[in-house]
Design an enzyme around this catalytic site. Structure first.
Site, short mmCIF file in Angstrom:
data_model
loop_
_atom_site.label_atom_id
_atom_site.label_comp_id
_atom_site.label_asym_id
_atom_site.label_seq_id
_atom_site.Cartn_x
_atom_site.Cartn_y
_atom_site.Cartn_z
CE LYS A 1 12.74 -14.84 9.56
NZ LYS A 1 12.81 -16.45 9.58
CD GLU B 1 5.23 5.80 7.43
OE1 GLU B 1 5.33 6.49 8.29
OE2 GLU B 1 4.47 5.87 6.62
N GLY C 1 0.86 -1.24 0.05
CA GLY C 1 0.23 -0.02 -0.16
C GLY C 1 0.85 1.31 -0.02
CD GLN D 1 7.27 -3.04 9.35
OE1 GLN D 1 6.83 -1.72 8.63
NE2 GLN D 1 6.81 -3.50 10.26
N GLY E 1 0.91 1.79 13.16
CA GLY E 1 -0.06 0.26 13.21
C GLY E 1 0.41 -0.66 14.26
NE ARG F 1 9.56 -4.93 25.11
CZ ARG F 1 8.92 -4.70 26.33
NH1 ARG F 1 7.50 -4.49 26.43
NH2 ARG F 1 9.79 -4.74 27.59
CB ILE G 1 0.15 -3.17 4.15
CG1 ILE G 1 0.84 -2.42 5.14
CG2 ILE G 1 -1.42 -2.35 4.37
CD1 ILE G 1 0.94 -0.93 5.20
N GLY G 2 1.74 -6.52 4.38
CA GLY G 2 2.93 -7.08 4.09
C GLY G 2 3.81 -6.61 5.25
#
Length: 732
Positions: free
Chosen positions: A620, A692, A241, A625, A511, A615, A468-469
């Site tokens: 993994k 991000e 996304g 990400q 999220g 934290r 979203i993966g």
């Protein structure tokens, strides 16, 4: 549950399941191709027809006439919906552009019709027979041409002025005044925007690819003018996304309209060209940065000004976001200006604001360090701050930027960097090292979950949170397993359904922490309910190894549900901790780049990210990400650009053949280091976002490495060889 005091010791801190590098529990479904994505919900909506979207052929103007006769007569056609027969539609809360245009056209490829037929091929063929005559209007498509007309955005905190910037900058013995540009960019996710819609009476269900289920449900209801309770959105799996699916787009609305007209389920997937022009994109920016410092490197004045554009009623990219907080400086000036552009809608793309903002600011910091003759890491460390520079009484909850930079420098071999550009060679290759700070704010979002315990001792989590993966299924399962003292295989997670409690959703790096905190809250209530049913004191009970233990006496967890399933629900809400403390995430990116001295070809050779983000719930998944974000950073630095046709107002390279993104061959060895930390002010999970942060600063680190390799400074992204080839040093 309300979180309004810093978190103390709680069951999550056992770290038997949470904090472990756990395989994705949805991995087998995805690797075998059995995960049901939006366009593949065949069993849920049998006998679905196909919709094909017709996009506007102009960038600004009106529809003069539309002829549907040939299209209606085409084989298999069931219905054609346009603005003339769609009924009254209202613009939703989360979109700037109208999702079905006509007669007014706001932007190129704005949807003007959807053709519904028995097969996809029939719908596509019939769509080519829709004849639209346009009255072309005069549009504004060039940001640089309208820069002077840009105004303070309505959705803005206004200009920030601290101290007297002009006086301090003029007096500073070392100054930098430079302008940088970043281009329009596309999300370019693998899965297109896709939906299947089905009506049952006045009830509408849409299986869709959407990151924020409750936002989407509300926008569908508002757009169609129906009660929100009559809408159900289902989105169990999303094929990427990056912010492009935060909001409902035309695929969902046109599938609903098409299904209503055809009186059967309809599926719509936006064809790839429409994803660039019909949905949203990251807007181009022009950024002017001025920095003044004394000869010891202490910043006395810093200014960051941004110009960007959007459709009327839109908002700014906010590329100045990080400059409010990242570096000290007594005299500060930050401005945003927004111009009206008739290009497709500009909106959120991964790390909106900080990603393009750091692409400029962190080059400026590198340029300033060179002017001062100070190492770039040391220059940033000199100007670190533990308080909000604009509100000195407000401290950061955690701020380990210096540690990130020092850790990265030691690991990357930064001490071997030659500060003089263009000096290190490997045959015909010019080699350089670059770095940049990483910054992204942390946001806490209200999030709810429902938890079930059955007589087998299986714990089921239900929330409208999406995956979203990023690994949402796994970290929520880890949270429930930790809280209830059961192995991971005894937890079932159900996501992405608006019939479930409203969660934080996937976006803004909020999220993971927020949604897992919602599951935590529900599990706290379940623990209390179980203890009471078993006759235990809720304050003296432990949950471990599938048992409930009090006074040394273990009782199987399943026994609590012997009389029937236990179902509880709770929501995690937040007090004012985010107002008392500035909650942010920090990091540092290091890059080694090589530039072919003859051809200007750029090769990124090594990359390192060091992150301090509370934290890490699943190292993994978090690493995955971050390396994905680093890869996006390579694209942003070197190749990604939506090329604007400034005559007609559309993105020319609107497909994956011509919109270039990195492939495996472009990406070198990537290393990720997470500093061990917990932040008790964020949630009981003591976590923050990280997905991000891994993007923020990468582009500048690459740009700085290229400069160190060649001595050619490029301030206009992407850094393509035509922008520096003539500046390369001679290669023997």
């Amino acid at each position: 549950m309300k979180f309004d005091t810093p978190a103390g010791t709680n069951p999550i801190d056992q770290l038997k399941v949470v904090g472990r590098p756990t395989d994705r529990i949805d991995g087998p479904l995805k690797t075998t191709g059995t995960a049901p994505y939006a366009y593949e919900q065949h069993a849920a909506a049998p006998n679905a027809a196909y919709g094909y979207v017709v996009g506007s052929a102009i960038g600004k103007g009106r529809i003069a006439s539309i002829d549907l006769a040939d299209a209606k007569a085409a084989p298999g056609v069931l219905a054609i919906v346009t603005a003339e027969n769609a009924g009254k539609l209202t613009k939703g809360d989360f979109n700037t552009a109208v999702l079905l245009g006509g007669p007014e056209i706001q932007h190129y490829h704005q949807a003007v019709a959807v053709v519904v037929a028995e097969t996809f091929e029939q719908a596509r063929a019939a769509a080519q027979l829709v004849r639209v005559d346009y009255a072309r209007g005069k549009g504004s498509f060039d940001l640089s041409a309208v820069r002077d007309s840009a105004k303070l955005p309505e959705r803005s905190r206004g200009d920030t002025k601290v101290g007297d910037f002009d006086t301090a900058f003029t007096a500073a013995p070392v100054q930098l005044d430079a302008t940088y540009t970043t281009p329009d960019q596309s999300h370019a996710m693998m899965e297109p925007h896709a939906s299947i819609a089905a009506w049952e009476g006045d009830k509408l269900t849409i299986w869709t690819s959407n990151q924020m289920i409750d936002w989407g449900k509300g926008d569908v209801a508002k757009t169609l003018g129906i009660p929100k309770d009559n809408v159900r959105l289902v989105s169990p799996f999303i094929g990427g996304g990056f912010g492009g699916k935060l909001f409902v787009r035309s695929d969902a609305i046109l599938a609903a309209l098409g299904a209503r007209a055809a009186k059967r389920p309809v599926k719509v997937a936006l064809q790839r060209p429409l994803m660039a022009n019909n949905t949203t994109h990251r807007p181009a920016t022009i950024q002017r940065i001025r920095i003044g410092a004394d000869r010891q490197g202490k910043i006395s004045a810093i200014a960051h000004e941004e110009w960007c554009g959007d459709l009327p009623g839109g908002g700014p990219e906010n590329s100045v976001a990080q400059t409010h907080l990242l570096y000290a400086g007594a005299n500060r000036l930050i401005r945003q200006r927004l111009a009206v552009l008739d290009l497709p809608e500009a909106n959120a793309m991964r790390a909106p604001g900080e990603a393009p903002g750091l692409m400029a600011l962190e080059i400026a910091m590198d340029e300033m360090a060179e002017k001062l003759g100070i190492d770039p890491v040391e220059f940033r460390a000199i100007n670190d701050t533990q308080v909000d520079p604009e509100k000195p009484g407000r401290t950061f909850s955690q701020r380990r930027l210096i540690e990130c930079m020092r850790t990265g420098a030691a690991r990357f071999g930064w001490d071997k960097r030659n500060p003089k550009p263009g000096q290190v060679r490997d045959g015909r290759w010019l080699v350089g090292l670059g770095m940049a700070a990483a910054f992204r704010n942390n946001i806490n979002m209200k999030s709810a979950a429902r938890v079930r315990l059955d007589s087998r001792g299986v714990v089921t989590v239900e929330t409208d949170m999406t995956d979203i993966g990023t690994g949402s299924y796994t970290i929520l399962a880890q949270t429930a397993a930790e809280m209830m003292g059961v192995p991971l295989e005894r937890v079932v997670v159900k996501l992405g359904d608006s019939d479930f409690p409203i969660s934080a959703g996937s976006g803004g790096q909020w999220g993971g922490n927020s949604a897992s905190a919602g599951v935590y809250a529900a599990c706290v209530k379940l623990r209390e309910t179980v203890a009471q049913k078993l006759g235990f004191n809720t304050t003296e009970v432990a949950f471990q190894d599938g048992n409930v233990i009090a006074g040394g006496r273990p009782v199987p967890l399943a026994q609590a549900a012997a009389g029937g399933e236990i179902v509880v629900e709770d929501v995690m809400e937040y007090g004012d901790l985010a107002e008392k403390y500035q909650q942010s995430t920090f990091g540092a990116h290091f890059v080694e780049a090589a530039v072919d001295g003859w051809t200007g070809e750029i090769r990124v050779r090594r990359m390192l990210a060091v992150c301090a983000a509370g934290r890490i719930l699943n190292p993994k998944a978090a690493r995955s990400q971050v390396i994905g974000a680093m890869t996006m950073g390579v694209g942003a630095a070197l190749m990604e650009e939506l090329a604007v046709d400034k005559r007609f107002g559309f993105f020319v390279n609107h497909d994956l053949a011509s919109y270039e993104v990195p492939v495996h061959a472009d990406i070198p060895y990537q290393e990720v280091i997470f500093l061990e930390e917990t932040d008790p002010t964020t949630s009981p999970m003591k976590a923050k976002g990280v997905g991000e942060l891994g993007l923020c600063g990468v582009g500048a680190a690459i740009a700085n490495a290229i400069y160190n390799a060649t001595g050619a400074r490029v301030r206009d992204y992407p850094i393509t060889l035509d922008k520096f080839l003539d500046k390369l040093p001679a290669v023997a």
